[in-house]
Motif scaffolding. Structure first.
Motif, PDB file in Angstrom:
ATOM      1  N   GLN A  39      41.739  63.344  66.533  1.00  0.00           N
ATOM      2  CA  GLN A  39      40.677  62.337  66.861  1.00  0.00           C
ATOM      3  C   GLN A  39      39.917  61.826  66.109  1.00  0.00           C
ATOM      4  O   GLN A  39      38.635  61.940  66.296  1.00  0.00           O
ATOM      5  N   GLU A  40      40.345  61.389  64.697  1.00  0.00           N
ATOM      6  CA  GLU A  40      39.509  60.954  63.850  1.00  0.00           C
ATOM      7  C   GLU A  40      39.991  59.444  63.551  1.00  0.00           C
ATOM      8  O   GLU A  40      41.174  59.068  63.724  1.00  0.00           O
ATOM      9  N   TYR A  41      38.898  58.609  62.980  1.00  0.00           N
ATOM     10  CA  TYR A  41      39.286  57.336  62.431  1.00  0.00           C
ATOM     11  C   TYR A  41      38.635  57.121  61.086  1.00  0.00           C
ATOM     12  O   TYR A  41      38.120  57.929  60.569  1.00  0.00           O
ATOM     13  N   PHE A  42      39.351  56.246  60.457  1.00  0.00           N
ATOM     14  CA  PHE A  42      38.974  55.805  59.036  1.00  0.00           C
ATOM     15  C   PHE A  42      39.083  54.406  58.716  1.00  0.00           C
ATOM     16  O   PHE A  42      39.763  53.808  59.284  1.00  0.00           O
ATOM     17  N   PHE A  43      38.348  54.001  57.740  1.00  0.00           N
ATOM     18  CA  PHE A  43      38.023  52.594  57.302  1.00  0.00           C
ATOM     19  C   PHE A  43      38.191  52.518  55.724  1.00  0.00           C
ATOM     20  O   PHE A  43      37.389  53.291  54.898  1.00  0.00           O
ATOM     21  N   TYR A  44      39.249  52.222  55.431  1.00  0.00           N
ATOM     22  CA  TYR A  44      39.687  52.166  53.875  1.00  0.00           C
ATOM     23  C   TYR A  44      39.657  50.625  53.424  1.00  0.00           C
ATOM     24  O   TYR A  44      40.044  49.666  53.898  1.00  0.00           O
ATOM     25  N   ASP A  45      39.228  50.645  51.984  1.00  0.00           N
ATOM     26  CA  ASP A  45      39.507  49.661  51.170  1.00  0.00           C
ATOM     27  C   ASP A  45      40.456  49.895  50.096  1.00  0.00           C
ATOM     28  O   ASP A  45      40.463  50.852  49.361  1.00  0.00           O
ATOM     29  N   HIS A  46      41.389  48.968  50.231  1.00  0.00           N
ATOM     30  CA  HIS A  46      42.551  49.187  48.932  1.00  0.00           C
ATOM     31  C   HIS A  46      42.329  48.298  48.287  1.00  0.00           C
ATOM     32  O   HIS A  46      42.261  46.916  48.213  1.00  0.00           O
ATOM     33  N   SER A  47      42.394  48.486  46.576  1.00  0.00           N
ATOM     34  CA  SER A  47      42.147  47.355  45.826  1.00  0.00           C
ATOM     35  C   SER A  47      42.946  48.079  44.476  1.00  0.00           C
ATOM     36  O   SER A  47      42.727  49.052  44.031  1.00  0.00           O
ATOM     37  N   HIS A  48      43.806  47.061  43.913  1.00  0.00           N
ATOM     38  CA  HIS A  48      44.454  47.375  42.639  1.00  0.00           C
ATOM     39  C   HIS A  48      45.433  48.725  42.771  1.00  0.00           C
ATOM     40  O   HIS A  48      45.365  49.563  41.906  1.00  0.00           O
ATOM     41  N   GLY A  49      45.975  49.076  43.909  1.00  0.00           N
ATOM     42  CA  GLY A  49      46.670  50.218  44.212  1.00  0.00           C
ATOM     43  C   GLY A  49      45.992  51.679  44.250  1.00  0.00           C
ATOM     44  O   GLY A  49      46.333  52.662  44.504  1.00  0.00           O
ATOM     45  N   HIS A  50      44.574  51.399  44.604  1.00  0.00           N
ATOM     46  CA  HIS A  50      43.714  52.315  44.788  1.00  0.00           C
ATOM     47  C   HIS A  50      43.213  52.360  46.147  1.00  0.00           C
ATOM     48  O   HIS A  50      42.531  51.320  46.502  1.00  0.00           O
ATOM     49  N   TRP A  51      42.894  53.445  46.926  1.00  0.00           N
ATOM     50  CA  TRP A  51      42.212  53.559  48.188  1.00  0.00           C
ATOM     51  C   TRP A  51      40.930  54.163  48.145  1.00  0.00           C
ATOM     52  O   TRP A  51      40.554  55.087  47.452  1.00  0.00           O
ATOM     53  N   SER A  52      39.832  53.737  48.887  1.00  0.00           N
ATOM     54  CA  SER A  52      38.532  53.926  48.824  1.00  0.00           C
ATOM     55  C   SER A  52      38.231  54.197  50.278  1.00  0.00           C
ATOM     56  O   SER A  52      38.360  53.176  51.018  1.00  0.00           O
ATOM     57  N   LEU A  53      37.973  55.614  50.700  1.00  0.00           N
ATOM     58  CA  LEU A  53      37.299  55.557  52.141  1.00  0.00           C
ATOM     59  C   LEU A  53      35.869  55.026  52.251  1.00  0.00           C
ATOM     60  O   LEU A  53      35.033  55.400  51.403  1.00  0.00           O
ATOM     61  N   ARG A  54      35.628  54.170  53.000  1.00  0.00           N
ATOM     62  CA  ARG A  54      34.338  53.362  53.491  1.00  0.00           C
ATOM     63  C   ARG A  54      33.570  54.245  54.647  1.00  0.00           C
ATOM     64  O   ARG A  54      32.377  54.282  54.236  1.00  0.00           O
ATOM     65  N   THR A  55      34.229  54.578  55.638  1.00  0.00           N
ATOM     66  CA  THR A  55      33.560  55.464  56.701  1.00  0.00           C
ATOM     67  C   THR A  55      34.490  55.996  57.390  1.00  0.00           C
ATOM     68  O   THR A  55      35.810  55.490  57.580  1.00  0.00           O
ATOM     69  N   SER A  56      34.232  57.034  58.192  1.00  0.00           N
ATOM     70  CA  SER A  56      35.214  57.761  59.107  1.00  0.00           C
ATOM     71  C   SER A  56      34.379  58.546  59.975  1.00  0.00           C
ATOM     72  O   SER A  56      33.110  58.671  60.117  1.00  0.00           O
ATOM     73  N   GLY A  57      35.196  59.249  60.921  1.00  0.00           N
ATOM     74  CA  GLY A  57      34.264  59.962  61.921  1.00  0.00           C
ATOM     75  C   GLY A  57      35.343  60.491  62.888  1.00  0.00           C
ATOM     76  O   GLY A  57      36.492  60.362  62.885  1.00  0.00           O
ATOM     77  N   HIS A  58      34.846  61.046  63.942  1.00  0.00           N
ATOM     78  CA  HIS A  58      35.617  61.893  64.848  1.00  0.00           C
ATOM     79  C   HIS A  58      35.056  61.350  66.193  1.00  0.00           C
ATOM     80  O   HIS A  58      33.813  61.211  66.444  1.00  0.00           O
ATOM     81  N   THR A  59      35.956  61.141  67.091  1.00  0.00           N
ATOM     82  CA  THR A  59      35.445  60.680  68.478  1.00  0.00           C
ATOM     83  C   THR A  59      36.389  60.986  69.701  1.00  0.00           C
ATOM     84  O   THR A  59      37.557  60.970  69.349  1.00  0.00           O
ATOM     85  N   PRO A  60      36.079  61.476  71.066  1.00  0.00           N
ATOM     86  CA  PRO A  60      36.696  61.580  71.691  1.00  0.00           C
ATOM     87  C   PRO A  60      37.366  60.340  72.569  1.00  0.00           C
ATOM     88  O   PRO A  60      38.202  60.649  73.488  1.00  0.00           O
ATOM     89  N   ALA A  61      36.950  59.330  71.865  1.00  0.00           N
ATOM     90  CA  ALA A  61      37.628  58.092  72.598  1.00  0.00           C
ATOM     91  C   ALA A  61      38.922  58.019  72.211  1.00  0.00           C
ATOM     92  O   ALA A  61      39.763  57.226  73.058  1.00  0.00           O
ATOM     93  N   ILE A  62      39.672  58.766  71.325  1.00  0.00           N
ATOM     94  CA  ILE A  62      40.996  58.506  70.912  1.00  0.00           C
ATOM     95  C   ILE A  62      41.649  59.664  71.958  1.00  0.00           C
ATOM     96  O   ILE A  62      41.679  60.742  72.052  1.00  0.00           O
ATOM     97  N   ARG A  63      42.656  58.853  72.545  1.00  0.00           N
ATOM     98  CA  ARG A  63      43.638  59.793  73.634  1.00  0.00           C
ATOM     99  C   ARG A  63      44.802  60.433  72.763  1.00  0.00           C
ATOM    100  O   ARG A  63      45.364  59.817  72.175  1.00  0.00           O
ATOM    101  N   SER A  64      45.125  61.446  73.312  1.00  0.00           N
ATOM    102  CA  SER A  64      46.031  62.366  73.076  1.00  0.00           C
ATOM    103  C   SER A  64      47.441  61.907  73.275  1.00  0.00           C
ATOM    104  O   SER A  64      47.467  61.219  74.568  1.00  0.00           O
ATOM    105  N   TYR A  65      48.249  62.012  72.244  1.00  0.00           N
ATOM    106  CA  TYR A  65      49.822  61.543  72.996  1.00  0.00           C
ATOM    107  C   TYR A  65      50.207  62.436  74.206  1.00  0.00           C
ATOM    108  O   TYR A  65      50.030  63.295  74.123  1.00  0.00           O
ATOM    109  N   PRO A  66      50.765  61.669  75.180  1.00  0.00           N
ATOM    110  CA  PRO A  66      51.365  60.450  75.128  1.00  0.00           C
ATOM    111  C   PRO A  66      50.467  59.312  75.668  1.00  0.00           C
ATOM    112  O   PRO A  66      51.098  58.143  76.049  1.00  0.00           O
TER     113      PRO A  66
END
Length: 126
Positions: A39-66
């Motif tokens: 139940q986590e989300y991530f916002f990444y910036d990708h530049s020249h083959g490298h990833w940078s995490l910009r923000t992330s968090g945990h939320t119960p808004a994410i529904r479990s499979y199925p």
């Protein structure tokens, strides 16, 4: 502004990519992804083959499979709002850059053909 909405049912990580160009491997673009199991989300910036995490968090808004999840991104210039199933979960601002524009695509982690998109809505407003 840009808004992506996609209801998806999977137990793998998935998300949307935006501000893509034709040479997206080396160019800068952004990724908004979720981890359904944790139940986590991530916002990444990708530049020249490298990833940078910009923000992330945990939320119960994410529904479990199925259950399915709908991701939404609203972008205006250098400001972004991130939604999961209609709930605003985070915001991000990056001075001196425009977050929107370019092409968009989907990110699927180890899913192969298991990703089912029922609706993909993209709005460009001036």
């Amino acid at each position: 502004s840009l808004h992506d909405a996609l209801p998806i049912s999977t137990d793998e990580d998935f998300g949307v990519l935006f501000q893509l160009s034709n040479n997206f491997i080396y160019d800068a673009f952004y990724a908004y992804t979720i981890d359904v199991e944790d139940q986590e989300y991530f916002f990444y910036d990708h530049s020249h083959g490298h990833w940078s995490l910009r923000t992330s968090g945990h939320t119960p808004a994410i529904r479990s499979y199925p259950g399915s999840n709908t991701l939404g991104v609203y972008i205006q210039n250098n400001f972004a709002e991130f939604y999961i199933n209609g709930v605003l979960v985070d915001t991000y601002e990056q001075t001196g850059t425009t977050l929107g524009g370019g092409r968009f695509g989907f990110y699927i982690d180890n899913s192969g053909p298991k990703l089912y998109v029922h609706n993909a809505l993209v709005y460009f407003m001036k």
